[in-house]
Design an enzyme around this catalytic site. Sequence first.
Site, mmCIF file in Angstrom:
data_model
loop_
_atom_site.group_PDB
_atom_site.id
_atom_site.type_symbol
_atom_site.label_atom_id
_atom_site.label_comp_id
_atom_site.label_asym_id
_atom_site.label_seq_id
_atom_site.Cartn_x
_atom_site.Cartn_y
_atom_site.Cartn_z
ATOM 1 C CG HIS A 1 -5.468 -2.700 0.835
ATOM 2 N ND1 HIS A 1 -4.951 -2.253 -0.365
ATOM 3 C CD2 HIS A 1 -4.803 -2.020 1.807
ATOM 4 C CE1 HIS A 1 -4.035 -1.325 -0.136
ATOM 5 N NE2 HIS A 1 -3.915 -1.181 1.175
ATOM 6 C CG ASP B 1 -7.298 -3.094 -2.692
ATOM 7 O OD1 ASP B 1 -7.832 -2.394 -1.808
ATOM 8 O OD2 ASP B 1 -6.068 -3.240 -2.791
ATOM 9 C CB SER C 1 -0.946 -0.043 1.205
ATOM 10 O OG SER C 1 -1.959 0.920 1.088
#
Length: 251
Positions: free
Chosen positions: A228, A198, A90
């Site tokens: 995610h 996601d 991320s």
Amino acid sequence: MPGAEPFLIKKGPVGCLLIHGFTGATHEMKELGEYLAERDITVMGPCLAGHGTRVEDLNETRWPDWYVSARTALDELKGMCETVFVGGLSMGGLQTLHLATHDRDVRGFMCYAAPVYVRNWKLQLFEPIMRNTPIMKVYRYDKGIAEDIKNQEAIKTHVSYKKTPTACVLSLVDYMNHVKADLGEIKAPIILFQAREDHTVHPGNADVIFKGVGSKDKEVVWLDNSYHVLPVDNDKQTVFEKSYEFIQKHL
């Protein structure tokens, strides 16, 4: 916070830096690190500035602070290892892209659900207001965003902040814009991991990054049974195996 401790597992001359996500912690990268360490790769997982303590500490930081944490750890790992790779989840994947534009000595980069844009209508609507009024003095925190995990058992042990500083979100958007503009400068081998479902980072980010980077050696691995936080979710074994294969391929 328990589970947010920095980790270093010293093994062979090949090293891999693993960077956790925004409001997350090193816990989400630890199992991947252990998998690589079992295969004789030295792994390091730094705790980024403002993370792993109290969310109020995060509110005092901005993206240059998070980048310094990653940059310092990479330099430390390069002092230990002959060959180095970088992987990040991320916002850690965003940091990975940023490092890729500035460090030609890293052999390859692995991004797990990395964002370079936000597809959130509420943020797009209110961002100009938030930047130009004192609203953040009142609306300082929003809900947590780091538990987008399909595996319900993994959610129980996940370590993250339960709320999100709004000022840091705006800084994260600035960071995305900065990195997105420089994607063409990335020339090293890169592999992108992205879940099709996601809820935090829109899957279209993987396509934007893939098309934008200047690397000739690039790949996207699409995952069908995760959300995610890929290194702890249902497809984690695929993430582990593909990450190790990528490292071995580029030694």
